[in-house]
Design an enzyme around this catalytic site. Structure first.
Site, PDB file in Angstrom:
ATOM      1  N   SER A 223       0.876  -1.182   0.000  1.00  0.00           N
ATOM      2  CA  SER A 223       0.000   0.000   0.000  1.00  0.00           C
ATOM      3  C   SER A 223       0.907   1.224   0.000  1.00  0.00           C
ATOM      4  CB  SER A 223      -0.859  -0.018   1.266  1.00  0.00           C
ATOM      5  OG  SER A 223      -1.435   1.247   1.493  1.00  0.00           O
TER       6      SER A 223
ATOM      7  N   TYR B 154      -2.518  -1.037  10.167  1.00  0.00           N
ATOM      8  CA  TYR B 154      -2.552  -1.372   8.738  1.00  0.00           C
ATOM      9  C   TYR B 154      -1.250  -0.913   8.072  1.00  0.00           C
ATOM     10  CZ  TYR B 154      -4.102  -1.389   3.826  1.00  0.00           C
ATOM     11  OH  TYR B 154      -4.221  -1.618   2.464  1.00  0.00           O
TER      12      TYR B 154
END
Ligand code: NAP
Length: 240
Positions: free
Chosen positions: A139, A152
């Site tokens: 990401s 995350y």
């Protein structure tokens, strides 16, 4: 000629979003595909969407014994594994101050610890391929930390690290290891993190597939230890 003809590919979290689209395109390119999911009903629906052409494997990505059992089951059915796409993931979007230990642990189990031990268990099967490709899903917040991405972001930074370690360990073998950052993409996970954004402004999973097909296919044979962006011109902003 189909680009993935004769290849055996496992996609974790293949019941929706990017994973499901990857499965669809891999099958169209001639691969033999297995997908994992944590719910039988979601797996059955995905299986139908894939025209009954995928092997469906019920397995919770955050459960280590289930990851080892998954590797064992695959080893009993397939002669080798050519493509392992680590895609299953969970997201929670909140300030670091608000994380409790249980939600931190669960997210880390799904995004990091489960994949770590799944890969460990699948390495013998992957090394039977003459040109194996292991791809992680990263990401933009796995490369530059930003507020409110909490565990995350930590899990995605660690994913980039795991990719680099494995790429180095296997640089002299028939296994390449890389990361893809999809960039903001129109999926269920994205909608849960940004319920108010205009989803029509986002690329769909189908839009970003060319990079996935490149990295899983023979054209990328010499690429390893690299982090790729599926949307290189997209500016990581607040909404990602
Ligand atoms: P998605 O549509 O929600 O897909 C996530 C997939 O992972 C689903 O099939 C989900 O299954 C599965 N999954 C979640 N937890 C699992 C578990 N414990 N065990 C097994 N499967 C599990 O979201 P997506 O956007 O396609 O996400 C795919 C990957 O892309 C993730 O790693 C995510 O971090 C990454 N990513 C996405 C974006 C984006 O903008 N979409 C941006 C950067 C990175 P269920 O159907 O059971 O939930």
């Amino acid at each position: 000629m189909a680009r993935l003809q004769g290849k055996y590919a496992l996609i974790t979290g293949g019941t929706s979003g990017i994973g499901l689209e990857t499965a669809r395109q891999f099958i169209a390119e001639g691969a033999t595909v297995a997908i994992t999911g944590r719910s039988q009903s979601a797996l059955d629906a995905a299986g139908q969407a894939l025209g009954g052409k995928a092997l469906l494997l019920l397995s919770d990505a955050g459960d280590i014994p289930q990851q080892r059992e998954l590797a064992q089951r695959l080893g009993q059915r397939w002669p080798r594994l050519d493509v392992l796409y680590i895609n299953a993931g969970d997201v929670t979007h909140r300030p670091l101050q608000e994380w409790d230990e249980q939600s931190y642990q669960r997210l880390m189990d799904i995004n990091l610890k489960g994949p770590f031990f799944l890969i460990q268990a699948l390495l013998p099967l992957l090394l039977k391929s003459h040109a194996g490709s292991l791809v992680f899903t990263s990401s933009s917040v796995g490369r530059t930390g930003r507020a409110d991405w909490g565990a995350y972001a930590v899990s995605k930074f660690a994913t980039e690290g795991m990719m680099q370690v494995l790429a180095d360990e296997y640089k002299n073998r028939n296994l390449r290891v890389n990361c893809i950052n999809p960039g903001g993409t129109r999926t269920k996970m994205r909608a849960s993190a940004f319920p108010h954004e205009d989803k029509n402004k986002l690329k769909t999973p189908a839009d970003i597939m060319p990079l996935y097909l490149y990295l899983m296919g023979e054209d990328s044979r010499r690429k390893t230890g690299m982090s790729f962006d599926a949307q290189p011109n997209r500016k990581p902003g607040a909404a990602e």
